[in-house]
Design a protein around this motif. Sequence first.
Motif, mmCIF file in Angstrom:
data_model
loop_
_atom_site.group_PDB
_atom_site.id
_atom_site.type_symbol
_atom_site.label_atom_id
_atom_site.label_comp_id
_atom_site.label_asym_id
_atom_site.label_seq_id
_atom_site.Cartn_x
_atom_site.Cartn_y
_atom_site.Cartn_z
ATOM 1 N N ALA A 1 0.842 -1.208 0.000
ATOM 2 C CA ALA A 1 0.000 0.000 0.000
ATOM 3 C C ALA A 1 0.874 1.254 0.000
ATOM 4 O O ALA A 1 0.508 2.276 -0.570
ATOM 5 N N ARG A 2 2.094 1.141 0.580
ATOM 6 C CA ARG A 2 2.917 2.364 0.664
ATOM 7 C C ARG A 2 3.338 2.829 -0.728
ATOM 8 O O ARG A 2 3.732 3.980 -0.913
ATOM 9 N N SER A 3 3.195 1.937 -1.741
ATOM 10 C CA SER A 3 3.609 2.370 -3.089
ATOM 11 C C SER A 3 2.666 3.450 -3.629
ATOM 12 O O SER A 3 2.923 4.037 -4.668
ATOM 13 N N CYS A 4 1.558 3.716 -2.857
ATOM 14 C CA CYS A 4 0.687 4.837 -3.264
ATOM 15 C C CYS A 4 1.434 6.156 -3.118
ATOM 16 O O CYS A 4 1.120 7.133 -3.780
ATOM 17 N N HIS A 5 2.436 6.186 -2.212
ATOM 18 C CA HIS A 5 3.116 7.471 -2.018
ATOM 19 C C HIS A 5 4.639 7.372 -2.039
ATOM 20 O O HIS A 5 5.306 8.385 -2.141
ATOM 21 N N SER A 6 5.235 6.161 -1.965
ATOM 22 C CA SER A 6 6.709 6.118 -2.086
ATOM 23 C C SER A 6 7.143 4.878 -2.869
ATOM 24 O O SER A 6 6.442 3.869 -2.862
ATOM 25 N N PRO A 7 8.291 4.963 -3.557
ATOM 26 C CA PRO A 7 8.758 3.878 -4.425
ATOM 27 C C PRO A 7 8.949 2.600 -3.611
ATOM 28 O O PRO A 7 9.589 2.626 -2.571
ATOM 29 N N PRO A 8 8.369 1.493 -4.033
ATOM 30 C CA PRO A 8 8.522 0.225 -3.310
ATOM 31 C C PRO A 8 9.892 -0.379 -3.570
ATOM 32 O O PRO A 8 10.501 -0.142 -4.615
ATOM 33 N N ILE A 9 10.415 -1.107 -2.585
ATOM 34 C CA ILE A 9 11.686 -1.830 -2.756
ATOM 35 C C ILE A 9 11.284 -3.286 -2.981
ATOM 36 O O ILE A 9 10.611 -3.871 -2.134
ATOM 37 N N PHE A 10 11.609 -3.829 -4.142
ATOM 38 C CA PHE A 10 11.257 -5.238 -4.382
ATOM 39 C C PHE A 10 12.449 -6.098 -4.001
ATOM 40 O O PHE A 10 13.518 -5.957 -4.565
ATOM 41 N N THR A 11 12.265 -6.953 -3.013
ATOM 42 C CA THR A 11 13.370 -7.884 -2.686
ATOM 43 C C THR A 11 13.119 -9.149 -3.530
ATOM 44 O O THR A 11 12.070 -9.782 -3.410
ATOM 45 N N MET A 12 14.067 -9.403 -4.429
ATOM 46 C CA MET A 12 13.897 -10.570 -5.304
ATOM 47 C C MET A 12 14.138 -11.841 -4.485
ATOM 48 O O MET A 12 15.024 -11.849 -3.629
ATOM 49 N N PRO A 13 13.364 -12.906 -4.765
ATOM 50 C CA PRO A 13 13.615 -14.167 -4.051
ATOM 51 C C PRO A 13 15.044 -14.632 -4.384
ATOM 52 O O PRO A 13 15.381 -14.779 -5.548
ATOM 53 N N GLN A 14 15.901 -14.745 -3.380
ATOM 54 C CA GLN A 14 17.312 -15.129 -3.625
ATOM 55 C C GLN A 14 17.383 -16.644 -3.921
ATOM 56 O O GLN A 14 16.696 -17.411 -3.258
ATOM 57 N N PRO A 15 18.219 -17.019 -4.902
ATOM 58 C CA PRO A 15 18.382 -18.469 -5.181
ATOM 59 C C PRO A 15 18.930 -19.160 -3.929
ATOM 60 O O PRO A 15 19.780 -18.594 -3.242
ATOM 61 N N LEU A 16 18.366 -20.326 -3.591
ATOM 62 C CA LEU A 16 18.767 -21.026 -2.341
ATOM 63 C C LEU A 16 20.200 -21.533 -2.472
ATOM 64 O O LEU A 16 20.625 -21.892 -3.565
#
Length: 310
Positions: free
Chosen positions: A295-310
């Motif tokens: 929801a915060r992406s309504c007002h600030s850029p979201p940080i996408f944490t990519m699923p890290q390879p195991l």
Amino acid sequence: MEPGPRRRRRHSCRPPVSVFLRDPNSGRVYRRGKLIGKGAFSRCYKLMDMSTSAVFALKVVPRGGGGAGQLRTQGKVEREIALHSRLRHRNIVAFHGHFADRDHVYMVLEYCSRQSLAHVLEARQTLTEPEVRYYLRGLVSGLCYLHQRRIVHRDLKPSNFFLNKNMVLKIGDLGLAARVGPGGRCHRVLCGTPNFLAPEVISGSGHSCQSDIWALGCIMYTALTGAPPFTAAPLSEMYQNIRPGRYPEPAHLSPDARRLIARLLAPDPAERPSLDRLLRDDFFTQGFTPDRLPARSCHSPPIFTMPQPL
Ligand SMILES: CC[C@@H]1C(=O)N(C)c2cncnc2N1C1CCCC1
């Protein structure tokens, strides 16, 4: 005594909307909440079902006291209800019911607590490419549903893309939508100034599914660059840019984004990608598309944490 100049009907003399409303078709009783917006022909309120406490958005259109303008509004409302009441899709605003009394026509619609994509763009100016892929995917899905039913929206723009509490995009305001004829075109006169008019619409060949796809190009450009592709004033100069599809090259965008925008804004409607080809474009397949947005992406850029390879 000469009659005075006919006073134009001022909005202030509109009949009031009562606080308690009963839908005679379903028997449901609603309590009208606060005014959430006013349009040229309608007022919108928050609405609560008294027996379930479910919350809706109420769109109220006054029934005219006669006069040419009112007749057109009545026809328009009936057409919107006839069209919207039959639709059911995750990315189309749900239509929960309609009824009328002496003074008003009421439409009970899905409540979208995070307002619209226009509000997000107002707060953020530009969106990241993953967010644009997320919103475009919802848009394309809803639009595919409409086009399969031979319905063109004709007024696609960020203020018509509503967001519910889970940030799911819902296409709304089918007031200008129309069924296309067998030739795939709709020539019904437009009684509104749609934002993102395609070249063929300006040259009078009417709206088609492809003119909705042109609008998607305008929306993608606006969301990534912060400004619409065609903005010149006066209107005549803007039309001179729309016809050849001439817009400022968005240099700082990724090559995939620039290429897809160029395809969507092709002056020849036949050259624009179809909706299913659109989702197979490199812009979508070569980039990360989040399944949901915070929801915060309504007002600030979201940080996408990519699923890290195991
Ligand atoms: C009810 C009108 C419109 C709308 O169509 N929906 C679905 C909606 C749904 N939820 C909140 N607002 C909505 N709006 C806003 C109200 C003011 C301007 C547009």
